[in-house]
Design an enzyme around this catalytic site. Structure first.
Site, short mmCIF file in Angstrom:
data_model
loop_
_atom_site.label_atom_id
_atom_site.label_comp_id
_atom_site.label_asym_id
_atom_site.label_seq_id
_atom_site.Cartn_x
_atom_site.Cartn_y
_atom_site.Cartn_z
NE ARG A 103 -1.18 -39.34 26.59
CZ ARG A 103 -1.63 -38.22 26.06
NH1 ARG A 103 -2.03 -37.23 26.84
NH2 ARG A 103 -1.67 -38.07 24.75
NE ARG A 130 -4.48 -25.06 21.97
CZ ARG A 130 -4.00 -26.30 22.03
NH1 ARG A 130 -2.87 -26.61 21.41
NH2 ARG A 130 -4.62 -27.24 22.73
CG HIS A 144 2.90 -27.81 21.09
ND1 HIS A 144 1.94 -27.20 20.33
CD2 HIS A 144 2.28 -28.91 21.66
CE1 HIS A 144 0.80 -27.88 20.42
NE2 HIS A 144 0.98 -28.91 21.22
NE ARG A 151 -18.18 -38.35 11.76
CZ ARG A 151 -17.80 -38.51 13.02
NH1 ARG A 151 -18.42 -39.39 13.79
NH2 ARG A 151 -16.79 -37.82 13.53
CB THR A 158 -10.37 -39.65 8.30
OG1 THR A 158 -11.10 -39.87 9.51
CG2 THR A 158 -10.60 -40.83 7.36
N GLY A 159 -8.16 -38.29 10.67
CA GLY A 159 -7.94 -37.10 11.49
C GLY A 159 -6.58 -36.47 11.25
CG LEU A 160 -5.36 -32.02 12.05
CD1 LEU A 160 -5.12 -30.93 13.07
CD2 LEU A 160 -4.55 -31.76 10.79
CG ASN A 219 1.53 -29.71 17.69
OD1 ASN A 219 2.07 -28.82 17.03
ND2 ASN A 219 0.24 -29.98 17.59
CB CYS A 245 1.92 -32.99 21.87
SG CYS A 245 0.57 -31.97 22.50
#
Length: 329
Positions: free
Chosen positions: A97, A227, A234, A37, A9-11, A307, A126
């Protein structure tokens, strides 16, 4: 093939569903996974709706592969549980990683390191991914001594909250903040937390991950990550110093031949890569290719990628494709 997407459900999780469909990954059954949730919510994949389940429920459903993008805490807790159940995990968080027992993979660069023993495979940061795809052919040909990289990173790298902050500020609306400062009409020279050496965690990720993926600790890397108020992808300004001299035309040819790279380098016609061009695409775009006239055997390039795609979802799925190609999945 039964595929679980953890953090569906995330980006990045949503982008994984898009990329799985776009690349015709052999999904026979999709298992969208999220926190308690979000249980029972529906996500759509190839025109069909699937109900979100919890990580424990997903393990019981025994997927062949689990694509994780739910943050380091979730990965630390659940990736070993999935792996113990015989499920191959490809994790997009930073949790594994730099673990010396885990592979850190960009398929075009070091996909050959994958083996049957790898049950938890790490997807790099990324900003590192798009850089090493470009460094690979240049290192093979000229031997890289040192890399100086400055990044211009999209708010999508922070997540939904950051995108909303940018939109709110642009609309003049008060809302929840992802950053300690305004991001619209501003740049923030901090990504992630500061370390004792004055670098941010994001900058140290680029340094350490590059050495691990390239399999060469002699490459010296320094980074400044920033940012910016952009959503498409990016961008990176990269200065590379080589052991051996190079020919610019040969550099362009090497980059154009590199899998996953598109060269856009025609200054006379004002043609160069921009985030708006990379948005929604899987490739890494390179331009502004020129000699560093202040330093012998040094090159300047400009590198752009989406990204959420090559920097996250696409690379994760390409690792799974590589496992299939090698008969490991």
């Amino acid at each position: 093939m039964k595929v679980a997407v953890v953090g569906a459900t995330g980006l990045v999780g949503s982008e994984m569903l898009t990329v799985l469909a776009a690349r015709n990954f052999p999904v026979t059954e999709l298992i969208p996974v999220a926190s308690e949730r979000s249980k029972g919510k529906e996500v759509e994949f190839k025109g069909k709706k699937y109900k979100v389940v919890t990580p424990d429920e997903a393990i019981a459903l025994k997927p062949n592969v689990a694509l994780f993008s739910a943050g380091g805490g979730t990965s630390t807790e659940y990736a070993p549980k999935f792996a113990a159940a015989g499920i191959t995990v490809i994790d997009n968080s930073s949790a594994w990683r730099m673990d010396p027992t885990k592979k850190l993979v960009v398929p075009e660069v070091n996909g050959d390191v994958l083996s049957a023993e790898d049950k938890i495979i790490a997807n790099p940061n990324c900003s590192t991914i798009q850089m090493v795809v470009v460094l690979k052919p240049l290192h093979e040909q000229y031997t890289i001594k040192r890399v100086v990289v400055s990044t211009y990173q999209s708010v999508t790298g922070t997540g939904v909250k950051a995108v909303k902050q940018l939109q709110d500020e642009r609309a003049g609306v008060e809302g929840e903040k992802a950053y300690p400062y305004p991001i619209d009409l501003n740049v923030i020279p901090q990504i992630d937390v500061f370390q004792d050496n004055g670098y941010t965690k994001e900058e140290m990720k680029m340094i350490k991950e590059t050495n691990k993926i390239m399999g060469d600790d002699s490459i010296r890397v320094t980074a400044t990550t920033v940012r910016i108020p952009v959503v498409g992808g990016h961008s990176e300004s990269i200065n590379i110093e080589f052991e051996n001299d190079f020919d610019l035309n040969e550099v362009r040819t090497l980059l154009a031949k590199q899998q996953g790279v598109i060269v856009i380098d025609n200054p006379a016609n004002l043609e160069y890569p921009m985030p708006k061009d990379a948005h929604g695409k899987d490739e890494v775009f390179v331009g502004r290719i020129r000699r560093d006239e202040s330093q012998p055997k040094a090159l300047n390039i400009w590198v752009v990628a989406d990204n959420l795609r090559k920097g996250a979802a696409t690379n994760t799925i390409q690792i799974a494709e590589k496992l299939i190609e090698k008969g490991l999945l």
